[in-house]
Design a protein around this motif. Structure first.
Motif, PDB file in Angstrom:
ATOM      1  N   LYS A  70       7.943  -4.732  12.227  1.00 37.78           N
ATOM      2  CA  LYS A  70       9.283  -4.388  11.758  1.00 37.78           C
ATOM      3  C   LYS A  70       9.651  -5.204  10.520  1.00 37.78           C
ATOM      4  N   VAL A  71       9.426  -6.510  10.588  1.00 36.03           N
ATOM      5  CA  VAL A  71       9.770  -7.384   9.457  1.00 36.03           C
ATOM      6  C   VAL A  71       8.864  -7.100   8.265  1.00 36.03           C
TER       7      VAL A  71
ATOM      8  N   ILE B  58       5.496  -5.392   2.607  1.00 36.73           N
ATOM      9  CA  ILE B  58       4.307  -6.146   2.221  1.00 36.73           C
ATOM     10  C   ILE B  58       3.154  -5.863   3.183  1.00 36.73           C
ATOM     11  N   LEU B  59       1.951  -6.134   2.725  1.00 36.40           N
ATOM     12  CA  LEU B  59       0.749  -5.899   3.514  1.00 36.40           C
ATOM     13  C   LEU B  59       0.531  -7.015   4.535  1.00 36.40           C
ATOM     14  N   GLU B  60      -0.329  -6.718   5.495  1.00 38.87           N
ATOM     15  CA  GLU B  60      -0.624  -7.697   6.543  1.00 38.87           C
ATOM     16  C   GLU B  60      -1.200  -8.989   5.972  1.00 38.87           C
TER      17      GLU B  60
ATOM     18  N   ALA C  59       0.848  -1.180   0.000  1.00 29.33           N
ATOM     19  CA  ALA C  59       0.000   0.000   0.000  1.00 29.33           C
ATOM     20  C   ALA C  59       0.888   1.236   0.000  1.00 29.33           C
ATOM     21  N   LYS C  60       0.485   2.253  -0.728  1.00 33.43           N
ATOM     22  CA  LYS C  60       1.336   3.423  -0.870  1.00 33.43           C
ATOM     23  C   LYS C  60       1.392   4.215   0.426  1.00 33.43           C
ATOM     24  N   TYR C  61       2.604   4.503   0.862  1.00 35.07           N
ATOM     25  CA  TYR C  61       2.824   5.298   2.066  1.00 35.07           C
ATOM     26  C   TYR C  61       3.488   6.592   1.655  1.00 35.07           C
ATOM     27  N   ASN C  62       2.829   7.726   1.941  1.00 38.67           N
ATOM     28  CA  ASN C  62       3.328   9.016   1.497  1.00 38.67           C
ATOM     29  C   ASN C  62       4.102   9.766   2.568  1.00 38.67           C
ATOM     30  N   GLY C  63       4.179   9.191   3.759  1.00 41.10           N
ATOM     31  CA  GLY C  63       4.887   9.851   4.838  1.00 41.10           C
ATOM     32  C   GLY C  63       6.389   9.629   4.762  1.00 41.10           C
TER      33      GLY C  63
END
Length: 208
Positions: free
Chosen positions: A62-63, A69-71, A2-6
């Motif tokens: 953390k891993v 990768i997503l949950e 999922a895209k993370y913009n932070g």
């Protein structure tokens, strides 16, 4: 993923460990985690009582964030690892290491796993002489990863030899940098993963 913009450095600080999400920057004195090795936010420096569950959760996060990768994907990897013979935690790490995007990163053709993932999706590599554009593809012993001819002059790949010399290549992989080629010599073993991971905590978390 999922895209993370932070800011990626916030992830490392939140997990309390350097995840090398920004490539070479993480090896310099500009690394935010080295300068501020505490959780982000106003309460980042405060000491908190951490439960056993929180410790296991943070290890899993953390891993998961390190490999990008997503949950749902991570849980799927755990189920596969649990069904295999051997130690579940070690099987899990081996499955994550054998992802094509991670192999590209380990070979030194990308500064980070996120960059390697993007390069795979753009068709920069072939796997056994076939186009490979799925980052989650699992490599096996004998597989050969080659940079497509038209991409060999890309600036990122031009720096591949320097990156490989600086970072090194795992024992289970073999790289032929001048010919833009890499191969899988063996399956990854636990000792090949130098990053401080306590996989048993993840097994305990999913076993609850």
């Amino acid at each position: 993923m999922a895209k993370y913009n932070g800011a990626k450095c916030r992830i490392c600080r939140r997990e309390g460990s350097k995840l090398f999400l920004k490539g070479d920057r993480c090896y310099t004195d500009k690394c935010a985690f080295d300068r501020r090795p505490y959780a982000p936010g106003q309460a980042g420096r405060s000491r908190k009582k951490v439960s056993d569950y929180a410790v296991m959760l943070r290890e899993k996060q953390k891993v998961r964030r390190m490999y990008g990768i997503l949950e749902k994907q991570f849980r799927s990897y755990f189920k596969k690892a649990d069904m295999q013979k051997g130690v579940t935690g070690e099987n899990l790490l081996a499955l994550l290491e054998r992802r094509l995007d991670n192999v590209v990163y380990r070979l030194g053709y990308a500064n980070s796993r996120q960059q390697a993932r993007q390069m795979v999706r753009h068709g920069v590599f072939t796997l056994n002489n076939r186009q490979a554009n799925i980052p989650s593809m699992q490599v096996k012993v004998g597989d050969e990863i080659v940079v497509v001819e038209k991409h060999r002059k890309d600036p990122v790949l031009a720096e591949a030899q320097e990156v490989i010399a600086r970072r090194g290549c795992p024992n289970w992989l073999e790289v032929d940098a001048p010919n833009f080629k890499g191969s899988v010599k063996a399956l990854p073993q636990r000792e090949d993963i130098q990053f401080p991971i306590n996989e048993q905590l993840i097994v305990e978390l999913y076993s609850k």
